[in-house]
Design an enzyme around this catalytic site. Structure first.
Site, PDB file in Angstrom:
ATOM      1  CB  ILE A 174      -0.987   0.019   1.191  1.00 11.64           C
ATOM      2  CG1 ILE A 174      -0.263  -0.124   2.537  1.00 11.64           C
ATOM      3  CG2 ILE A 174      -2.022  -1.066   1.038  1.00 11.64           C
ATOM      4  CD1 ILE A 174      -1.205  -0.114   3.731  1.00 11.64           C
ATOM      5  CG  ASP A 175      -0.062   4.224  -2.758  1.00 14.65           C
ATOM      6  OD1 ASP A 175       0.595   3.373  -3.389  1.00 14.65           O
ATOM      7  OD2 ASP A 175      -1.092   4.760  -3.196  1.00 14.65           O
ATOM      8  CE  LYS A 176       6.044   9.053   1.401  1.00 12.90           C
ATOM      9  NZ  LYS A 176       7.153   9.996   1.098  1.00 12.90           N
ATOM     10  CB  THR A 201      -2.394   4.420   1.666  1.00 14.00           C
ATOM     11  OG1 THR A 201      -2.625   5.227   0.513  1.00 14.00           O
ATOM     12  CG2 THR A 201      -3.649   3.621   1.981  1.00 14.00           C
ATOM     13  NE  ARG A 223      -2.753   8.472  -4.093  1.00 17.02           N
ATOM     14  CZ  ARG A 223      -1.420   8.563  -4.057  1.00 17.02           C
ATOM     15  NH1 ARG A 223      -0.677   7.476  -3.833  1.00 17.02           N
ATOM     16  NH2 ARG A 223      -0.841   9.733  -4.240  1.00 17.02           N
TER      17      ARG A 223
END
Length: 306
Positions: free
Chosen positions: A141-143, A145, A242
């Protein structure tokens, strides 16, 4: 060792004008830390309009930024005693509630402070399928998030979890605050995602060259200027929620890459949280399902709206 540096170029828009160059670049890629960017600037790997700049340079609209990222080296990733919010753990799998701001795995110029460094310290050993840089990492998962992510402790567990992701049997539910009033109570965004041809470090809906991407959403609460939404992933493309939310005209609140909304929110990064994670245990076949609390920074955004 890869002895080839990679080159990236960006055009500064009106909304990005006035931002420091180091902060601007740290938001372009999840794996780029501000510290790494500052070291590249010192090494004159970063140029604006063809000239080297300092880390405190303030961008102007129309500036052309070029970055030469140093070559990837095969690093030994060190275990680090970084606190983890562990939701579940056994001999095969570990589930972590990742904090916003933590990078999942090391990358060029950013080999410490990641979830992998923390897992290596805590677990001692992880699946080797992901290689030296991504041991145990089945998905990411994104930094910026927050929320639930699983990792594999051995190769057998890794193969099982990866196959479940491929077959779309892993349950992944996110909650997000998006800009504007989403008119439909629920719906599905079925729009292929690929690299943005204008901004190669971003993703975009691309019906011709993109990979299949499906997001199901339902409205939890409306506030007029923003909407609290639950999203269920059918696929798992980079930045999927996103990109899809931006595509339907409701970018995620606080998103530094995909949102053009300038309103200041009490959150650092996008208001996106991996709320639910469900999968079949790789050894026993038992259905596992975990639910995490909405983080305080998103709750602060909701409280402001209410």
């Amino acid at each position: 060792m890869n002895d080839t540096e990679t080159h990236h170029a960006f055009q500064v828009n009106e909304l990005e004008a006035g931002e420091r160059i180091d902060k601007f670049l740290a938001h372009r890629e999840d794996d780029w830390s501000r510290m790494s960017v500052q070291s590249w600037i010192k090494e004159q790997r970063v140029q604006v309009n063809g000239n080297p700049v300092k880390s405190n340079y303030r961008l102007a609209a129309g500036d052309h930024v070029e970055v030469a990222v140093p070559p990837v080296e095969e690093h030994h990733i060190e275990p680090e005693a970084i606190p983890l919010d562990i939701v579940y753990e056994d001999e095969d799998v570990i589930v972590v509630n990742k904090q916003r701001g933590m990078v999942v795995h090391p990358a060029p110029g950013n080999y410490s402070g990641t979830m992998v460094n923390a897992l290596l310290y805590h677990c001692k050993d992880l699946s080797g399928i992901g290689g030296v840089i991504r041991p145990g990492i089945v998905h990411r998962i994104d930094k910026d998030t927050s929320g639930l992510i699983m990792a594999a402790k051995n190769d057998a567990a890794h193969w099982s979890l990866a196959e479940q992701l491929k077959e779309h049997t892993v349950e992944r539910v996110y909650e997000t605050l998006v800009n504007g009033n989403v008119p439909h109570d629920h719906g599905t965004v079925d729009a292929a995602i690929g690299r943005d041809p204008k901004h190669r470090q971003r993703m975009a809906v691309d019906p011709k060259k993109g990979k299949s991407a499906v997001t199901h959403f339902e409205v939890i609460e409306r506030f007029g200027t923003a909407t609290w939404v639950r999203c269920r992933l059918e696929t798992g493309r980079t930045h999927q929620i996103r990109v899809h939310m931006k595509y339907i005209g409701h970018p995620v609140v606080g998103d530094p890459v995909y949102s053009t909304q300038v309103k200041k929110w009490p959150i650092e990064g996008q208001a996106l949280h991996a709320k639910v994670l469900g999968f079949f245990h790789p050894r026993t076949g038992e259905k596992m399902r975990f639910v995490s609390k909405t983080p305080k920074d998103i709750e602060a955004c909701l409280a402001r709206l209410r």
